[in-house]
Design an enzyme around this catalytic site. Structure first.
Site, PDB file in Angstrom:
ATOM      1  N   ASP A 154       0.838  -1.215  -0.126  1.00 51.71           N
ATOM      2  CA  ASP A 154      -0.030   0.143  -0.033  1.00 51.71           C
ATOM      3  C   ASP A 154       0.890   1.424   0.111  1.00 51.71           C
ATOM      4  O   ASP A 154       2.069   1.180   0.394  1.00 51.71           O
ATOM      5  CB  ASP A 154      -0.982  -0.084   1.079  1.00 51.71           C
ATOM      6  CG  ASP A 154      -2.074   0.933   0.910  1.00 51.71           C
ATOM      7  OD1 ASP A 154      -2.387   1.338   0.025  1.00 51.71           O
ATOM      8  OD2 ASP A 154      -2.849   1.141   2.142  1.00 51.71           O
ATOM      9  N   GLY A 155       0.392   2.219  -0.569  1.00 51.25           N
ATOM     10  CA  GLY A 155       1.128   3.547  -0.564  1.00 51.25           C
ATOM     11  C   GLY A 155       1.567   3.962  -1.707  1.00 51.25           C
ATOM     12  O   GLY A 155       2.305   5.136  -2.067  1.00 51.25           O
ATOM     13  N   GLY A 192       0.148   5.472  -4.685  1.00 47.65           N
ATOM     14  CA  GLY A 192      -0.327   6.476  -4.776  1.00 47.65           C
ATOM     15  C   GLY A 192       0.283   7.766  -3.885  1.00 47.65           C
ATOM     16  O   GLY A 192       0.698   8.871  -4.515  1.00 47.65           O
ATOM     17  N   TRP A 215       3.030   7.778  -2.491  1.00 48.37           N
ATOM     18  CA  TRP A 215       4.470   7.910  -2.404  1.00 48.37           C
ATOM     19  C   TRP A 215       4.533   8.921  -3.913  1.00 48.37           C
ATOM     20  O   TRP A 215       5.400   9.762  -3.950  1.00 48.37           O
ATOM     21  CB  TRP A 215       4.886   6.543  -2.903  1.00 48.37           C
ATOM     22  CG  TRP A 215       6.370   6.650  -3.354  1.00 48.37           C
ATOM     23  CD1 TRP A 215       7.415   6.447  -2.464  1.00 48.37           C
ATOM     24  CD2 TRP A 215       7.040   6.457  -4.674  1.00 48.37           C
ATOM     25  NE1 TRP A 215       8.820   6.411  -3.215  1.00 48.37           N
ATOM     26  CE2 TRP A 215       8.483   6.490  -4.492  1.00 48.37           C
ATOM     27  CE3 TRP A 215       6.520   6.701  -5.921  1.00 48.37           C
ATOM     28  CZ2 TRP A 215       9.423   6.591  -5.590  1.00 48.37           C
ATOM     29  CZ3 TRP A 215       7.229   6.853  -7.120  1.00 48.37           C
ATOM     30  CH2 TRP A 215       8.718   6.813  -6.985  1.00 48.37           C
ATOM     31  N   THR A 253     -10.555  -7.204  -5.447  1.00 49.83           N
ATOM     32  CA  THR A 253     -11.820  -7.144  -5.908  1.00 49.83           C
ATOM     33  C   THR A 253     -12.542  -5.695  -6.224  1.00 49.83           C
ATOM     34  O   THR A 253     -12.928  -5.270  -7.059  1.00 49.83           O
ATOM     35  CB  THR A 253     -12.943  -8.129  -5.213  1.00 49.83           C
ATOM     36  OG1 THR A 253     -12.389  -9.233  -5.275  1.00 49.83           O
ATOM     37  CG2 THR A 253     -14.380  -8.191  -6.012  1.00 49.83           C
ATOM     38  N   GLU A 254     -12.121  -5.030  -4.994  1.00 52.93           N
ATOM     39  CA  GLU A 254     -12.729  -3.761  -4.688  1.00 52.93           C
ATOM     40  C   GLU A 254     -11.755  -2.633  -5.799  1.00 52.93           C
ATOM     41  O   GLU A 254     -12.294  -1.404  -6.094  1.00 52.93           O
ATOM     42  CB  GLU A 254     -12.380  -3.207  -3.217  1.00 52.93           C
ATOM     43  CG  GLU A 254     -13.446  -4.033  -2.137  1.00 52.93           C
ATOM     44  CD  GLU A 254     -13.136  -5.184  -2.063  1.00 52.93           C
ATOM     45  OE1 GLU A 254     -11.888  -5.550  -2.222  1.00 52.93           O
ATOM     46  OE2 GLU A 254     -13.855  -5.992  -1.419  1.00 52.93           O
ATOM     47  N   ASN A 255     -10.449  -3.076  -6.244  1.00 58.30           N
ATOM     48  CA  ASN A 255      -9.861  -2.225  -6.988  1.00 58.30           C
ATOM     49  C   ASN A 255     -10.609  -1.818  -8.332  1.00 58.30           C
ATOM     50  O   ASN A 255     -10.208  -0.954  -9.140  1.00 58.30           O
ATOM     51  CB  ASN A 255      -8.444  -2.808  -7.091  1.00 58.30           C
ATOM     52  CG  ASN A 255      -7.535  -2.356  -5.866  1.00 58.30           C
ATOM     53  OD1 ASN A 255      -6.586  -3.216  -5.735  1.00 58.30           O
ATOM     54  ND2 ASN A 255      -7.636  -1.342  -5.302  1.00 58.30           N
ATOM     55  N   ARG A 294     -11.918   1.490  -9.124  1.00 57.11           N
ATOM     56  CA  ARG A 294     -11.135   2.669  -9.301  1.00 57.11           C
ATOM     57  C   ARG A 294     -11.440   3.241 -10.718  1.00 57.11           C
ATOM     58  O   ARG A 294     -11.655   2.726 -11.298  1.00 57.11           O
ATOM     59  CB  ARG A 294      -9.707   2.262  -9.220  1.00 57.11           C
ATOM     60  CG  ARG A 294      -9.239   1.857  -7.641  1.00 57.11           C
ATOM     61  CD  ARG A 294      -7.905   1.999  -7.407  1.00 57.11           C
ATOM     62  NE  ARG A 294      -7.395   1.853  -6.273  1.00 57.11           N
ATOM     63  CZ  ARG A 294      -6.268   1.799  -5.503  1.00 57.11           C
ATOM     64  NH1 ARG A 294      -5.232   2.384  -6.190  1.00 57.11           N
ATOM     65  NH2 ARG A 294      -5.991   1.848  -4.085  1.00 57.11           N
TER      66      ARG A 294
HETATM   67  C1  FPP Z   1      -1.678   0.236  -3.318  1.00 51.71           C
HETATM   68  O1  FPP Z   1      -1.416   1.582  -3.541  1.00 51.71           O
HETATM   69  C2  FPP Z   1      -1.417  -0.630  -4.687  1.00 51.71           C
HETATM   70  C3  FPP Z   1      -2.233  -1.264  -5.553  1.00 51.71           C
HETATM   71  C4  FPP Z   1      -3.546  -1.078  -5.557  1.00 51.71           C
HETATM   72  C5  FPP Z   1      -1.587  -1.870  -6.629  1.00 51.71           C
HETATM   73  C6  FPP Z   1      -0.287  -2.593  -6.375  1.00 51.71           C
HETATM   74  C7  FPP Z   1       0.179  -3.110  -7.701  1.00 51.71           C
HETATM   75  C8  FPP Z   1       1.727  -3.086  -8.076  1.00 51.71           C
HETATM   76  C9  FPP Z   1       2.658  -2.500  -7.075  1.00 51.71           C
HETATM   77  C10 FPP Z   1       2.035  -3.775  -9.090  1.00 51.71           C
HETATM   78  C11 FPP Z   1       2.217  -5.096  -8.772  1.00 51.71           C
HETATM   79  C12 FPP Z   1       2.899  -5.637  -9.937  1.00 51.71           C
HETATM   80  C13 FPP Z   1       3.418  -6.967 -10.017  1.00 51.71           C
HETATM   81  C14 FPP Z   1       4.064  -7.500 -10.786  1.00 51.71           C
HETATM   82  C15 FPP Z   1       2.732  -7.852  -8.835  1.00 51.71           C
HETATM   83  P1  FPP Z   1      -2.354   2.483  -3.779  1.00 51.71           P
HETATM   84  O2  FPP Z   1      -2.892   3.025  -5.005  1.00 51.71           O
HETATM   85  O3  FPP Z   1      -3.878   2.333  -2.874  1.00 51.71           O
HETATM   86  O4  FPP Z   1      -1.623   3.880  -2.893  1.00 51.71           O
HETATM   87  P2  FPP Z   1      -2.319   4.979  -2.018  1.00 51.71           P
HETATM   88  O5  FPP Z   1      -3.198   4.117  -0.983  1.00 51.71           O
HETATM   89  O6  FPP Z   1      -1.216   5.923  -1.389  1.00 51.71           O
HETATM   90  O7  FPP Z   1      -3.388   5.774  -2.888  1.00 51.71           O
END
Ligand code: FPP
Length: 247
Positions: free
Chosen positions: A21-22, A24, A26, A67-69, A72
């Site tokens: 997580d994180g 976005g 970052w 599933t919730e993603n 987005r």
């Molecule tokens: C959470 O960060 C991350 C995700 C929903 C997606 C994670 C996917 C990857 C890192 C790519 C994976 C790739 C492979 C090859 C497995 P967020 O978008 O929820 O961040 P935020 O909470 O700061 O908005």
């Protein structure tokens, strides 16, 4: 002394699961589009898989897409799918070279066809690899998985191929998408959020939980070692007393 040096190699968790997580936040911190956060997240996946091989962690499960993603914005979902497909395409030769087996849990049929085909192809190609098992949770949610398992069992009972007395914990575990994978010993969530977010609810029953403020793209080998050292300092009692565990 670094955390890497502090790891007790005889008590490494067999299975580490991570809620990455994180990404976005970052990216936002640096004035970048969220996409760059996900891109940096893929680089972190590679580094952490390598670190697991080095530390002798046998199973690494990553919550890549819930599933919730799917809820987005469409551009972000499309970008994530493209990123995943590109990463699999690019990394497959290295997975083979490093003896990594790719597995997936979740509703793969919901992925775009090219993504589903790419994953299934890579899973087939790597199925005889004996090093780290890299398990990607894709279009996964625990409630989806438990609902599916329940439906499957109810159907078998209704058709008479199973009796109600056959239903027990072991049988339920075998009905989950994780049936070939041992339960996680350690769950890590990055970015400071203190939630499980519908991830491996059945399988995490006795996992040790570790939360860190570090955003996923910054989570590196030393951070993983820190989590493992913390895990090694805990006493896993499985409901027993400390005296029982130590006798
Ligand atoms: C959470 O960060 C991350 C995700 C929903 C997606 C994670 C996917 C990857 C890192 C790519 C994976 C790739 C492979 C090859 C497995 P967020 O978008 O929820 O961040 P935020 O909470 O700061 O908005």
């Amino acid at each position: 002394m670094s955390y890497i040096e502090q790891i007790d190699k005889t008590r490494v968790p067999q299975h580490v699961a991570i809620i990455m997580d994180g990404n976005g936040r970052w990216a936002k911190k640096q004035g970048l589009n969220r996409f760059f956060g996900h891109q940096a997240g893929v680089t972190a996946v590679r580094k952490i898989t390598e670190a697991c091989a080095e530390f002798d962690v046998k199973y690494l499960t990553l919550y890549a897409f819930s599933t919730e993603n799917w809820n987005r914005p469409k551009e972000e979902v499309d970008a994530l799918m493209t990123l995943l497909v590109d990463a699999i395409e690019r990394e497959t030769p290295d997975l083979m070279k490093n003896n990594v087996r790719l597995r997936a849990i979740g509703d793969l049929a919901r992925l775009p066809k090219n993504a589903e085909d790419k994953f299934r192809g890579c899973m087939r190609l790597t199925e005889n690899n004996t090093g780290v098992n890299l398990v990607l949770a894709l279009s996964y949610s625990s409630r989806w998985e438990i609902t599916n398992a329940t439906r499957q069992i109810a159907k078998a009972v209704k058709e008479g191929s199973m009796s109600i007395d056959d239903i027990n914990e072991e049988m339920l575990s075998k009905s989950m998408t994780t049936c070939e994978i041992p339960d996680p010993d350690l769950l890590i969530r990055t970015s400071g959020e203190l939630r499980i977010s519908n991830f491996l609810l059945w399988q995490l029953a006795y996992a040790e939980l570790y939360f860190t403020d570090v955003y996923w793209p910054d989570f590196d080998k030393e951070q993983l070692a820190k989590a493992i050292v913390d895990y090694q300092g805990r006493e896993r009692r499985y409901g027993m007393t400390s005296e029982q565990v130590n006798s």
